[in-house]
Design a protein around this motif. Structure first.
Motif, short mmCIF file in Angstrom:
data_model
loop_
_atom_site.label_atom_id
_atom_site.label_comp_id
_atom_site.label_asym_id
_atom_site.label_seq_id
_atom_site.Cartn_x
_atom_site.Cartn_y
_atom_site.Cartn_z
N GLU A 189 35.56 47.48 50.46
CA GLU A 189 36.30 48.69 49.88
C GLU A 189 36.36 48.86 48.67
O GLU A 189 36.48 49.96 48.23
CB GLU A 189 37.79 48.41 50.73
CG GLU A 189 37.85 48.24 52.18
CD GLU A 189 39.29 48.02 52.47
OE1 GLU A 189 40.06 47.77 51.83
OE2 GLU A 189 39.45 48.02 53.80
N SER A 190 35.80 48.16 47.70
CA SER A 190 35.46 48.35 46.31
C SER A 190 34.59 47.48 45.70
O SER A 190 34.03 46.71 46.40
CB SER A 190 37.00 48.11 45.46
OG SER A 190 37.23 46.70 45.51
N GLU A 191 34.39 47.65 44.47
CA GLU A 191 33.52 46.88 43.63
C GLU A 191 33.81 45.29 43.73
O GLU A 191 32.91 44.20 43.50
CB GLU A 191 33.06 47.00 42.30
CG GLU A 191 32.46 48.52 42.35
CD GLU A 191 33.38 49.76 42.42
OE1 GLU A 191 34.72 49.37 42.55
OE2 GLU A 191 32.76 50.85 42.31
N TYR A 192 35.15 44.91 43.85
CA TYR A 192 35.60 43.60 43.96
C TYR A 192 36.29 43.12 45.29
O TYR A 192 36.90 43.74 45.85
CB TYR A 192 36.77 43.46 42.75
CG TYR A 192 36.44 44.12 41.24
CD1 TYR A 192 36.12 43.05 40.46
CD2 TYR A 192 36.59 45.28 41.01
CE1 TYR A 192 35.47 43.59 39.25
CE2 TYR A 192 36.30 45.79 39.89
CZ TYR A 192 35.63 44.91 38.84
OH TYR A 192 35.32 45.34 37.52
N VAL A 193 35.52 42.05 45.68
CA VAL A 193 35.98 41.50 46.87
C VAL A 193 36.26 40.09 46.73
O VAL A 193 35.60 39.17 46.46
CB VAL A 193 34.63 41.49 47.82
CG1 VAL A 193 34.96 40.95 49.25
CG2 VAL A 193 34.20 42.64 48.12
N SER A 194 37.59 39.87 47.09
CA SER A 194 38.26 38.37 47.27
C SER A 194 38.49 38.19 48.67
O SER A 194 38.91 38.69 49.33
CB SER A 194 39.68 38.40 46.24
OG SER A 194 39.56 38.55 45.03
N LEU A 195 37.89 36.86 48.89
CA LEU A 195 38.00 36.44 50.25
C LEU A 195 39.46 35.78 50.64
O LEU A 195 39.76 35.00 49.86
CB LEU A 195 36.87 35.35 50.70
CG LEU A 195 35.29 36.12 50.62
CD1 LEU A 195 34.39 35.20 50.53
CD2 LEU A 195 35.23 37.12 51.70
#
Length: 295
Positions: A189-195
């Motif tokens: 959903e954005s340039e930053y992906v935290s799992l």
């Protein structure tokens, strides 16, 4: 017969000298931003850590600047303060003009590190391209991954993804374990992906990943490996302070250790603190001024 023997002797002597001229004499450990190297062909360039200088190279160290090298034959660190003019000769660096050199011992562990570095990264010739991500060449604004760097070793069990470029509409980040089994799927959903914690990454695991459009089609892919807990602890505990009082040589040795372990993200932070970037082939480039402080 004696004439032929003499000719053979001089030919062998010539080739021995030629081969020696191609072997590095010094390994650059630190250099402030205005230190300039001139090669035997007359080409001039900025001195940078990890460079190897051959017999015939000359170096100009301006007033107030600093140049530090390891002499490979002796294993000693030699530090030069400007103003100075230097010349690399067969087995050391000669001071043509300037202040006397200061000589320091180098720990065996760091000598071994430099030897490993030189075996891993052949002496670069020219400017080499930075290793790119696996992207679709038909894309006009391709999606790139800035983090994690492809093939890198992560020192954390919480991998985060940072993308740059045009995100696919309704795209998914898909992770696969070492056996190729699907491990996790996360919408982008954005340039930053935290799992999330539910992903349950463990020490020592290896993964491949790819970004796919919902309609099908891979956009970008890569891989990473999570370090063992012991390796992560060892590399993080070896960290040196990023302060003006820390010798740049100590930062260099730490950065080299990280790079050789493929902990590229942390290594790049060290290179940046030294005012340089490094390609995957070991080619350094300067990006900012270095501190002139230090022993």
């Amino acid at each position: 017969m004696n004439v032929w023997l003499k000719c053979i002797f001089f030919v062998l002597l010539f080739w021995a000298g030629f081969a020696q001229a191609k072997e590095p004499v010094v390994f650059v450990l630190a250099a402030t931003d205005k230190v300039v190297v001139t090669n035997p062909k007359g080409q001039r360039y900025s001195a940078l850590p990890t460079q190897r200088l051959l017999h015939g190279h000359t170096v100009v160290v301006p007033k107030g600047h600093r140049f530090s090298v390891l002499v490979l034959n002796s294993g000693h660190r030699r530090v030069y303060r400007g103003p100075a003019r230097l010349k690399v000769i067969a087995d050391t660096v000669r001071v043509l003009s300037g202040l006397p050199v200061k000589v320091f011992p180098v720990e065996q562990a760091n000598l071994d590190l430099i030897d490993q570095w030189m075996n891993q990264y052949a002496r670069p010739r020219g400017v080499l391209p930075v290793k790119g991500d696996k992207t679709d060449p038909t894309e006009t604004n391709p999606l790139r991954v800035l983090q994690p760097i492809d093939g890198s070793l992560l020192l954390t069990r919480n991998p985060e993804f940072v993308f740059q470029g045009e995100l696919p509409r309704e795209g998914n980040l898909m992770l696969f374990d070492a056996r190729g089994k699907r491990f996790w799927v996360e919408p982008i959903e954005s340039e930053y992906v935290s799992l999330p914690p539910a992903a349950k990454f463990e020490w020592g695991q290896s993964f491949t990943w790819e970004v796919r459009r919902l309609t099908g089609g891979r956009v970008v892919s890569g891989s990473f490996h999570i370090a063992s807990e012991e390796t992560a602890r060892s590399l993080l505990e070896a960290r040196v302070p990023d302060t003006a009082s820390t010798l740049p040589e100590l930062k260099l040795f730490y950065g080299m250790r990280l790079q050789l372990a493929k902990a590229y993200q942390e290594a790049n932070e060290v290179w940046e603190s030294l005012g340089m970037v490094l390609t995957v082939n070991g080619q350094p480039s300067r990006i900012s001024r270095l501190s002139t402080s230090g022993q």
